[in-house]
Design a protein around this motif. Structure first.
Motif, PDB file in Angstrom:
ATOM      1  N   THR A 573       0.831  -1.198   0.000  1.00  0.00           N
ATOM      2  CA  THR A 573       0.000   0.000   0.000  1.00  0.00           C
ATOM      3  C   THR A 573       0.870   1.255   0.000  1.00  0.00           C
ATOM      4  OG1 THR A 573      -1.773  -1.139   1.164  1.00  0.00           O
ATOM      5  CG2 THR A 573      -1.799   1.267   1.210  1.00  0.00           C
ATOM      6  N   VAL A 574       0.649   2.095  -0.990  1.00  0.00           N
ATOM      7  CA  VAL A 574       1.434   3.316  -1.136  1.00  0.00           C
ATOM      8  C   VAL A 574       0.939   4.384  -0.168  1.00  0.00           C
ATOM      9  CG1 VAL A 574       2.020   5.182  -2.734  1.00  0.00           C
ATOM     10  CG2 VAL A 574       1.956   2.816  -3.546  1.00  0.00           C
ATOM     11  N   GLY A 575       1.873   5.153   0.399  1.00  0.00           N
ATOM     12  CA  GLY A 575       1.508   6.249   1.283  1.00  0.00           C
ATOM     13  C   GLY A 575       2.305   6.232   2.561  1.00  0.00           C
ATOM     14  N   SER A 576       1.859   7.036   3.531  1.00  0.00           N
ATOM     15  CA  SER A 576       2.570   7.196   4.804  1.00  0.00           C
ATOM     16  C   SER A 576       1.894   6.399   5.911  1.00  0.00           C
ATOM     17  CB  SER A 576       2.622   8.675   5.198  1.00  0.00           C
ATOM     18  OG  SER A 576       3.302   9.426   4.220  1.00  0.00           O
ATOM     19  N   ALA A 577       2.706   5.897   6.808  1.00  0.00           N
ATOM     20  CA  ALA A 577       2.195   5.144   7.955  1.00  0.00           C
ATOM     21  C   ALA A 577       3.158   5.307   9.113  1.00  0.00           C
ATOM     22  CB  ALA A 577       2.029   3.666   7.610  1.00  0.00           C
ATOM     23  N   THR A 578       2.662   5.114  10.316  1.00  0.00           N
ATOM     24  CA  THR A 578       3.501   5.130  11.510  1.00  0.00           C
ATOM     25  C   THR A 578       3.651   3.715  12.019  1.00  0.00           C
ATOM     26  OG1 THR A 578       2.774   7.357  12.133  1.00  0.00           O
ATOM     27  CG2 THR A 578       3.779   6.011  13.850  1.00  0.00           C
ATOM     28  N   VAL A 579       4.865   3.205  11.950  1.00  0.00           N
ATOM     29  CA  VAL A 579       5.163   1.864  12.448  1.00  0.00           C
ATOM     30  C   VAL A 579       5.628   1.982  13.888  1.00  0.00           C
ATOM     31  CG1 VAL A 579       6.635  -0.157  12.184  1.00  0.00           C
ATOM     32  CG2 VAL A 579       5.743   1.018  10.158  1.00  0.00           C
ATOM     33  N   THR A 580       5.008   1.228  14.756  1.00  0.00           N
ATOM     34  CA  THR A 580       5.374   1.231  16.171  1.00  0.00           C
ATOM     35  C   THR A 580       6.179  -0.014  16.484  1.00  0.00           C
ATOM     36  OG1 THR A 580       3.383   2.461  16.764  1.00  0.00           O
ATOM     37  CG2 THR A 580       4.512   1.282  18.532  1.00  0.00           C
ATOM     38  N   VAL A 581       7.378   0.179  17.038  1.00  0.00           N
ATOM     39  CA  VAL A 581       8.215  -0.923  17.491  1.00  0.00           C
ATOM     40  C   VAL A 581       8.052  -1.040  18.997  1.00  0.00           C
ATOM     41  CG1 VAL A 581      10.560  -1.809  17.688  1.00  0.00           C
ATOM     42  CG2 VAL A 581       9.857  -0.571  15.624  1.00  0.00           C
ATOM     43  N   ASN A 582       7.505  -2.162  19.443  1.00  0.00           N
ATOM     44  CA  ASN A 582       7.250  -2.392  20.861  1.00  0.00           C
ATOM     45  C   ASN A 582       8.356  -3.251  21.457  1.00  0.00           C
ATOM     46  OD1 ASN A 582       4.463  -1.202  21.095  1.00  0.00           O
ATOM     47  ND2 ASN A 582       4.095  -2.713  19.489  1.00  0.00           N
ATOM     48  N   GLY A 583       8.857  -2.831  22.607  1.00  0.00           N
ATOM     49  CA  GLY A 583       9.833  -3.608  23.352  1.00  0.00           C
ATOM     50  C   GLY A 583       9.221  -4.063  24.666  1.00  0.00           C
ATOM     51  N   THR A 584       9.105  -5.381  24.853  1.00  0.00           N
ATOM     52  CA  THR A 584       8.366  -5.924  25.994  1.00  0.00           C
ATOM     53  C   THR A 584       9.293  -6.659  26.942  1.00  0.00           C
ATOM     54  OG1 THR A 584       6.401  -6.186  24.592  1.00  0.00           O
ATOM     55  CG2 THR A 584       6.459  -7.426  26.671  1.00  0.00           C
ATOM     56  N   ASN A 585       9.170  -6.326  28.228  1.00  0.00           N
ATOM     57  CA  ASN A 585       9.840  -7.049  29.302  1.00  0.00           C
ATOM     58  C   ASN A 585       8.797  -7.319  30.384  1.00  0.00           C
ATOM     59  OD1 ASN A 585      11.311  -6.565  32.227  1.00  0.00           O
ATOM     60  ND2 ASN A 585      12.520  -7.858  30.845  1.00  0.00           N
ATOM     61  N   GLY A 586       8.329  -8.573  30.455  1.00  0.00           N
ATOM     62  CA  GLY A 586       7.261  -8.890  31.395  1.00  0.00           C
ATOM     63  C   GLY A 586       6.009  -8.103  31.067  1.00  0.00           C
ATOM     64  N   SER A 587       5.524  -7.341  32.049  1.00  0.00           N
ATOM     65  CA  SER A 587       4.323  -6.534  31.829  1.00  0.00           C
ATOM     66  C   SER A 587       4.644  -5.121  31.351  1.00  0.00           C
ATOM     67  CB  SER A 587       3.512  -6.448  33.131  1.00  0.00           C
ATOM     68  OG  SER A 587       4.287  -5.844  34.161  1.00  0.00           O
ATOM     69  N   THR A 588       5.950  -4.819  31.243  1.00  0.00           N
ATOM     70  CA  THR A 588       6.359  -3.483  30.805  1.00  0.00           C
ATOM     71  C   THR A 588       6.532  -3.458  29.290  1.00  0.00           C
ATOM     72  OG1 THR A 588       7.507  -3.106  32.908  1.00  0.00           O
ATOM     73  CG2 THR A 588       8.088  -1.675  31.057  1.00  0.00           C
ATOM     74  N   VAL A 589       5.939  -2.474  28.663  1.00  0.00           N
ATOM     75  CA  VAL A 589       6.072  -2.307  27.215  1.00  0.00           C
ATOM     76  C   VAL A 589       6.459  -0.855  26.929  1.00  0.00           C
ATOM     77  CG1 VAL A 589       4.954  -2.451  24.958  1.00  0.00           C
ATOM     78  CG2 VAL A 589       4.325  -4.067  26.776  1.00  0.00           C
ATOM     79  N   HIS A 590       7.582  -0.665  26.285  1.00  0.00           N
ATOM     80  CA  HIS A 590       7.981   0.649  25.803  1.00  0.00           C
ATOM     81  C   HIS A 590       8.060   0.586  24.285  1.00  0.00           C
ATOM     82  CE1 HIS A 590       8.426   2.108  29.754  1.00  0.00           C
ATOM     83  NE2 HIS A 590       9.597   1.548  30.041  1.00  0.00           N
ATOM     84  N   ALA A 591       7.957   1.739  23.656  1.00  0.00           N
ATOM     85  CA  ALA A 591       7.869   1.742  22.198  1.00  0.00           C
ATOM     86  C   ALA A 591       8.623   2.912  21.597  1.00  0.00           C
ATOM     87  CB  ALA A 591       6.407   1.790  21.770  1.00  0.00           C
ATOM     88  N   THR A 592       8.925   2.773  20.337  1.00  0.00           N
ATOM     89  CA  THR A 592       9.434   3.866  19.516  1.00  0.00           C
ATOM     90  C   THR A 592       8.726   3.791  18.175  1.00  0.00           C
ATOM     91  OG1 THR A 592      11.422   4.946  18.644  1.00  0.00           O
ATOM     92  CG2 THR A 592      11.360   2.556  18.525  1.00  0.00           C
ATOM     93  N   THR A 593       8.707   4.863  17.433  1.00  0.00           N
ATOM     94  CA  THR A 593       7.970   4.881  16.176  1.00  0.00           C
ATOM     95  C   THR A 593       8.891   5.209  15.002  1.00  0.00           C
ATOM     96  OG1 THR A 593       7.346   7.202  16.464  1.00  0.00           O
ATOM     97  CG2 THR A 593       5.799   5.534  17.269  1.00  0.00           C
ATOM     98  N   ILE A 594       8.465   4.768  13.830  1.00  0.00           N
ATOM     99  CA  ILE A 594       9.164   5.052  12.579  1.00  0.00           C
ATOM    100  C   ILE A 594       8.145   5.625  11.609  1.00  0.00           C
ATOM    101  CG2 ILE A 594      10.468   4.080  10.655  1.00  0.00           C
ATOM    102  CD1 ILE A 594      11.237   1.770  12.573  1.00  0.00           C
ATOM    103  N   ALA A 595       8.427   6.793  11.081  1.00  0.00           N
ATOM    104  CA  ALA A 595       7.580   7.378  10.044  1.00  0.00           C
ATOM    105  C   ALA A 595       7.936   6.705   8.724  1.00  0.00           C
ATOM    106  CB  ALA A 595       7.777   8.880   9.966  1.00  0.00           C
ATOM    107  N   LEU A 596       7.040   5.855   8.233  1.00  0.00           N
ATOM    108  CA  LEU A 596       7.304   5.041   7.053  1.00  0.00           C
ATOM    109  C   LEU A 596       6.528   5.569   5.853  1.00  0.00           C
ATOM    110  CD1 LEU A 596       8.486   2.448   5.730  1.00  0.00           C
ATOM    111  CD2 LEU A 596       6.419   1.262   6.511  1.00  0.00           C
ATOM    112  N   THR A 597       7.224   5.684   4.736  1.00  0.00           N
ATOM    113  CA  THR A 597       6.586   6.061   3.476  1.00  0.00           C
ATOM    114  C   THR A 597       6.846   4.974   2.445  1.00  0.00           C
ATOM    115  OG1 THR A 597       6.898   8.418   3.927  1.00  0.00           O
ATOM    116  CG2 THR A 597       6.434   7.794   1.653  1.00  0.00           C
ATOM    117  N   ILE A 598       5.776   4.431   1.876  1.00  0.00           N
ATOM    118  CA  ILE A 598       5.898   3.463   0.795  1.00  0.00           C
ATOM    119  C   ILE A 598       5.706   4.212  -0.522  1.00  0.00           C
ATOM    120  CG2 ILE A 598       5.019   1.326  -0.216  1.00  0.00           C
ATOM    121  CD1 ILE A 598       6.379   0.991   2.500  1.00  0.00           C
TER     122      ILE A 598
END
Length: 816
Positions: A573-598
């Motif tokens: 699919t062409v266009g922009s999207a926000t990809v979220t990368v989740n890092g999980t340790n037990g019940s803790t989840v932290h994330a970072t995002t990537i602005a992706l353009t196809i």
């Protein structure tokens, strides 16, 4: 700098590496002898302390820029070799350590530099290019590179619109975009957006009756009122980013020729701008808004009637301005401070450097010192006197974020001044906060700040924000948090407590992927508060047709990074999207995002398409199905084609014409063909559209520059200004070239591609529609047919849209 005067250019800069590296000496243009004039007897001043000797160079590091983690980025033993000074555990730069970094692709002399909103660092243009990558050249003065401190990588970015960035003036705007003047004297401007990696043409500089005088030699300062002040040797004005307009700054306080080749200008804490020229100084008071005219007053004379052309200055945290001057045609002989409270200039003693005592390149450090570069070492200056409390940033709150970072809210986080300045290049604005933590024993940790709510100076109590990440390995516990803005530190500690935690960072923060290809992103895990657990990585928000894989998928206690590969199918699919990368340790989840353009790499259907596979006759069929049949006059069919069975051969008198209305040249369009030249002694046109007097565009061999070019005139007149996007090299006769010209009405640019590769993009802001026939093999000038092609054409295509670089590449690779 584009002119030469009696003063050797950047004499201090050139002296720095004398005796250090003979190869590097060749990277600088003109060497001059070190001044031996003794300094004057001086009044009370600050103190000098030597900084550590740079590891590789064995002396000073040249060019000083403060990264958002508190380290100082600089050149090592060449202009494409980089290093940084990291303060020690007590926050001392005098006892800090130099660390070697990745090399940039280009070695640039007299370039523009900016710290970006996300914490990355940009270097662009260059008055001189001393080293370049394979396929590059010394003419690559329109290139842009961004350094990612997290990944320790340099990445080439989109080139500017004007054909050359060179040593043009620039300033960082509040939203983190970068404002540039165009190279040369065409008065144009452009803005670069680091997030989207795109350029946009902006308002031309004002005409003062005789034009904007000074070309690219102006200096710029971001103002507290939200405008950008620009000063050339005879003209000054303020640019308003909100309205994209310029406002004249009024009459200068003395002879308009006194500025010379502009050096740095200094914003003062009270909002005024201090400028220096040839023996003279002036103070500019901005209006209350960028569109309100300001006023000029004369300042005190420079010491000894000296010259300040092309020199550096810095606004110190105590409010004074430090600068070097020199006698006309000579070497620096005076280091002085301007005190705006008394409107006086006092000479001070320079550092006791054994090679060259007069500083070049300054940066304000978060501990209140000023770092400078001299001939033998870098030096640290501790100013005499503290900042006014009204200048200090304040912290009102710190809140934890779901990704493990923190959001800091306060006032005056972007500072009230810009910091150091050299004028048109070596930009060093520092309008971003540096966050530090101190424990009960006095140990200091610098955090990494980013996501600044504004990057222009702003006085007052209005709320500003930034995010920050604590350094890896920081122990859990209570700390005193401080924030520093352009060397001015918050007065009151903010109580901050951190627990065992981790954060994720993606490098780079944005990716553009063509359909049918893949790219990688580095995911870095930063541990703090004694956290040693494993972090499992997953990705969400992927567009249809895009897959993600991590290596490793789980980062264990012994690791800190994972490589994410994003793969886009040919039907993604062409266009922009926000990809979220989740890092999980037990019940803790932290994330970072990537602005992706196809990016869609498949070109759209052409408006007209002539394959020239006819073997006889005078008609060329339109394979697009849109019935734009071409009429061939004086041409022949040849089997020596590039694609298909035949091509159209023209011997310098024939052409093909199609009825008017194939494309509207005032809107976006693309023209493309395969072309082979029989000679290069005259102008020869591949594709044009007739106006009444001239062609609306010329896709041609340009005998004037000896290159294939895409040319547009500003109006249907032989006297109209010409804008050209040209190939990087001259063509050879008897060789097929895939030639594509693109006009993008949204970006207001023309671009030329040869064999699928972008050659040049130029700003073009005055489109007009040619209402005559579309021609293959000739053009129109002064109402007369001209520039007949002596060569062969195949697969001529026309589109009523601006093809992207990826689409042009696909068109070429699929046979054109």
């Amino acid at each position: 700098m584009i002119r030469s005067r009696s003063k050797p250019k950047k004499t201090n800069t050139q002296r720095i590496f004398l005796g250090r590296s003979r190869a590097l000496i060749l990277s600088f243009v003109t060497m001059s002898a070190i001044a031996t004039i003794a300094p004057q007897v001086h009044a009370a001043q600050g103190t000098w302390t030597a900084a550590p000797s740079e590891t590789v160079n064995g002396g000073p590091a040249f060019g000083l820029w403060l990264l958002t983690d508190g380290s100082v980025l600089s050149h090592s033993n060449a202009l494409n070799h980089w290093c940084k000074l990291v303060p020690d555990a007590n926050g001392s730069y005098a006892n800090g350590t130099w660390v070697q970094l990745a090399n940039s692709a280009y070695a640039r002399g007299g370039a523009t530099e900016h710290v970006l909103k996300d914490g990355r660092f940009l270097e662009a243009g260059g008055e001189y290019i001393y080293a370049w990558p394979t396929g590059g050249s010394s003419a690559d003065q329109n290139t842009v590179e961004i350094y990612d401190p997290v990944a320790n990588t340099w990445t080439l970015q989109a080139p500017g619109l004007a054909g050359i960035i060179g040593d043009t003036s620039s300033a960082t705007l509040a939203d983190g975009t970068l404002f540039y003047t165009n190279y040369g004297n065409n008065n144009g401007t452009q803005i670069y957006n680091p997030v989207t990696n795109t350029w946009a043409a902006k308002a031309t500089k004002p005409n003062n009756g005789s034009g904007w005088v000074g070309g690219v030699e102006e200096s710029m300062a971001s103002l507290q009122n939200g405008g950008v002040f620009a000063l050339s040797e005879q003209t000054s004005a303020v640019y308003d980013p909100a309205s994209n307009t310029w406002t004249s700054s009024g009459a200068l306080p003395f002879s308009t020729t006194s500025w010379g080749d502009i050096g740095g200008i200094a914003q003062l804490f009270d909002g005024r701008v201090f400028a220096m020229g040839i023996g003279v100084t002036g103070l500019f008071t901005p209006g209350s808004t960028p569109t309100t005219a300001g006023t000029w007053t004369a300042g005190p004379a420079l010491p000894h009637g000296n010259d300040f052309e092309d020199e550096y200055c810095v606004t110190e945290p105590n409010g004074k301005v430090m600068f070097v001057t020199y006698p006309a045609g000579g070497s620096p002989n005076s280091l002085a401070e301007f005190d705006p409270t008394t409107n006086t200039i006092t000479e001070i003693t320079p550092p006791p450097d054994t090679v060259g005592v007069y500083p070049v390149s300054y940066v304000n450090l978060p501990n209140g010192q000023v770092m400078v570069c001299c001939g033998g070492l870098d030096w640290l200056y501790t100013p005499n006197g503290a900042p006014s409390d009204s200048w200090r940033p304040t912290v009102s709150s710190v809140a934890a974020n779901s990704d493990g970072s923190y959001t800091l809210t306060g006032a005056q986080l972007s500072g009230l001044v810009n910091g150091a300045d050299e004028g048109d290049d070596m930009t060093m604005a520092q309008n971003y906060p540096i966050v530090s933590l101190t424990n009960s024993t006095g140990k200091v940790w610098y955090c990494t700040s980013y996501a600044f709510s504004t990057m222009m100076p702003k006085a007052g109590s209005a709320a500003q924000t930034c995010k920050f990440r604590v350094p890896s390995g920081l122990a859990a516990g209570a700390y005193s948090l401080y924030v520093s803005s352009v060397g001015v530190k918050s007065k009151t500690a903010y109580s901050f407590t951190t627990a065992s935690n981790y954060t994720l960072v993606s490098s780079p923060p944005n990716l553009s992927i063509n359909q049918g290809s893949n790219k990688t992103d580095l995911i870095t895990i930063t541990r703090s508060g004694g956290f040693t657990g494993s972090v499992a990585l997953t990705a969400t928000g992927l567009p249809s047709g895009v897959t993600a894989s991590f290596s490793p998928a789980t980062v264990t206690s012994s690791g800190s990074t994972s490589t994410l590969t994003l793969t886009a199918s040919s039907t993604a699919t062409v266009g922009s999207a926000t990809v979220t990368v989740n890092g999980t340790n037990g019940s803790t989840v932290h994330a970072t995002t990537i602005a992706l353009t196809i990016v869609n790499t498949a070109p759209p259907s052409p408006t007209a398409f002539w394959k020239y596979d006819e073997s006889s006759g005078t008609s060329a069929a339109d394979a697009s199905g849109n019935s734009h049949t071409g009429t061939v006059t004086g041409g022949t069919w040849t089997t020596a084609s590039k694609v298909g069975t035949h091509a159209l051969s023209l011997a310098g008198a024939g052409y093909m014409s199609a009825a008017s209305g194939v494309i509207n040249t005032s809107s976006s369009f693309t023209v493309a063909c395969w072309a082979e030249l029989n000679n290069t002694s005259a102008y020869e046109d591949f594709l044009t559209v007739d106006g009444a007097n001239v062609s609306a565009f010329y896709l041609q061999y340009n005998a004037g520059n000896g290159k294939i070019s895409f040319n547009r005139l500003a109006s249907d007149s032989v006297s109209a200004a010409s804008t050209i996007a040209a190939a990087s090299a001259a063509p050879s006769t008897g060789t097929w070239y895939h030639v594509v010209g693109v006009y993008d009405a949204t970006a207001q640019t023309i671009s030329l591609y040869i064999n699928g590769a972008l050659q040049q993009t130029a700003s073009f802001t005055t489109p007009w529609n040619g209402t005559g026939s579309l021609l293959v093999g000739r053009g129109l000038f002064s109402g007369n047919a001209t520039d007949y092609l002596n060569g062969v054409v195949d697969n001529a295509r026309v589109y009523n849209s601006a093809l992207t670089a990826a689409q042009v590449s696909t068109l070429y690779s699929s046979g054109g």
